[in-house]
Scaffold this active site. Sequence first.
Site, PDB file in Angstrom:
ATOM      1  N   LYS A 197     -21.347 -15.271 -31.028  1.00 11.11           N
ATOM      2  CA  LYS A 197     -21.069 -15.494 -32.441  1.00 11.11           C
ATOM      3  C   LYS A 197     -20.023 -16.598 -32.565  1.00 11.11           C
ATOM      4  O   LYS A 197     -19.005 -16.588 -31.868  1.00 11.11           O
ATOM      5  CB  LYS A 197     -20.550 -14.185 -33.050  1.00 11.11           C
ATOM      6  CG  LYS A 197     -20.363 -14.179 -34.557  1.00 11.11           C
ATOM      7  CD  LYS A 197     -19.988 -12.766 -35.006  1.00 11.11           C
ATOM      8  CE  LYS A 197     -19.801 -12.663 -36.503  1.00 11.11           C
ATOM      9  NZ  LYS A 197     -19.494 -11.259 -36.920  1.00 11.11           N
ATOM     10  N   SER A 269     -22.212  -9.659 -40.643  1.00  5.94           N
ATOM     11  CA  SER A 269     -22.031 -11.089 -40.470  1.00  5.94           C
ATOM     12  C   SER A 269     -22.480 -11.613 -39.109  1.00  5.94           C
ATOM     13  O   SER A 269     -22.529 -12.826 -38.899  1.00  5.94           O
ATOM     14  CB  SER A 269     -20.558 -11.455 -40.667  1.00  5.94           C
ATOM     15  OG  SER A 269     -19.745 -10.919 -39.625  1.00  5.94           O
ATOM     16  N   SER A 293     -20.626  -5.313 -39.544  1.00  2.00           N
ATOM     17  CA  SER A 293     -21.192  -6.605 -39.145  1.00  2.00           C
ATOM     18  C   SER A 293     -21.947  -6.614 -37.826  1.00  2.00           C
ATOM     19  O   SER A 293     -22.556  -7.610 -37.469  1.00  2.00           O
ATOM     20  CB  SER A 293     -20.089  -7.670 -39.116  1.00  2.00           C
ATOM     21  OG  SER A 293     -19.689  -7.986 -40.425  1.00  2.00           O
TER      22      SER A 293
END
Length: 557
Positions: A197, A269, A293
């Site tokens: 990420k 996310s 997330s």
Amino acid sequence: MITYLFSKTCFSRYYPLLLFISLLLGLPAFAQNTIEKEHLQKAERLLDLQFTESERDSALSDVALYLRIYQAIHKQSLKNWESPALLFDPLPVGKKINPIQKPVNWLIPNDVKLPQNKNDLAFYSIPQLASLIKNKKITSLELTQFFLQRIKTWGDTLQCIVSLTEEIAIKQAKQADEEIRQGKYRGILHGIPYGIKDLLAVPNTKTTWGAGSHKEQVIDQIATVVSKLEAAGAVMVAKLTLGELAMGDVWFGGKTKNPWDLKQGSSGSSAGSASATAAGLVPFSIGTETWGSIVSPSTRCGTTGLRPTFGRVSRYGAMALSWSLDKIGPITRSAEDAAIVFDVIRGTDGKDKTVKDFPFNYTGKVDFKKLQIGYLKNNFDSLKEASIELQTIETLKKLGADIQPVNFQTSVPTNIINVILMSEAAAAFDELTRTDQDELLVQQSKNSWSNFFRAARFIPAVEYINANRLRMKMIEEIDAIVSQYDVLISPNFQNNFSAITNLTGHPVVVVPNGFKDGKPTSISFLGNLYDEATILAVAKIFQDATDFDEKHPNKFK
């Protein structure tokens, strides 16, 4: 003495002394008339307070002083990764964790063959890929180039890639091959590609945090998670998308897609991590969670996601959103893969003071007769009788589990997470707000960070602290329930399950458990603090008995 000097009954007497102190500390000289009584009266409505005229009169100069202190603080430069001198610990008072670490042995099968259709490699498990590499049936370089090509083919379709780290990947893959040729095998992740990420810093690469305000940002740090994976011999092929500043699936380059339905976002996310893993663009990825997330995009994309106990994985080199809520964990295609990756990235590094070195005694095996398993009855009650979630319970019962109903609740209002998260997030991005750089964010709606950061400036420190006091009460109440069981099962996003368990710091593994309208559904296994091993083992047994984790979106096969 300081408390006495700043009390509202003696401010005027000690005004000259306070003026001297403020100048000594480098604060601007304060004027008593900067703040008027009517300002206080209007502000009281925002704070659920009501003072008398005399009380306002006494407090006025103190408030003016606080304003000057704020202004002095604003002149200091604070980087996002500079943490406060306050550390969250999810352990209830007096709770003990078994400190004994037993050997963890990862079984690498010897009979794995290269598939006739090379594209099938995209969905091989970590042990299968490790077998091919260790037994020299494929090189790390060949495998890395295979995944790099898949990223180049499908990355734009899914809008899940921020940057391709091809140069790093090729170098790491060649190094892995040379070490393996020399008999220096580092372990099961040696030579295996992965993605991270893009809120994890890697030197000489952009770390954009998914935000237009930071899309050219380069941070001269290497995130501990990345350095641990590098030490294990894994190969970083890409930095994956996240919703800007870690919310949702919209980033400065577009909206990350769900591989099962390209008309739908992947949720967030950890949007790119789940999307890329589900589509077979990477064997595994790293995500983060503050409030859903990892769980949410794993649910949407049909991946297996592990949100570890708070304080299990170092966040050094990661964007800070909420220092007392942020967690880092693996997003994979199976519970066993998640256990493998977690075992590598967990543990202290001397940089993140919240991390503890508790054991991870994973075997992948459980005796259901010896386990206390419950299901969160109040979270299941609203579901239909033939729901997929209830079918999951029946599957586990057929495997021998004795599953009891549990009333999972707390007397603490769960919306305290808003006060805690928003306060910390606004502090983490304080300069962004005060310099109007928030205008560079893609999302500018009422439900976007730009608005949340501004609104959070009106949360008093007193309320933030009291919310955390209530949080401690919640931790005690929830631990009293969870500690009676080895595993608790819950549908996701029911009755504030995500808010409660993120506030208390308990670990959760989310796994696919079916399909609805052609898209994946999921279930969560909740465990005791620092006991990821048990919930991962139960999740593995469920996956061994079902094939939901072996289903992949047709377009990417």
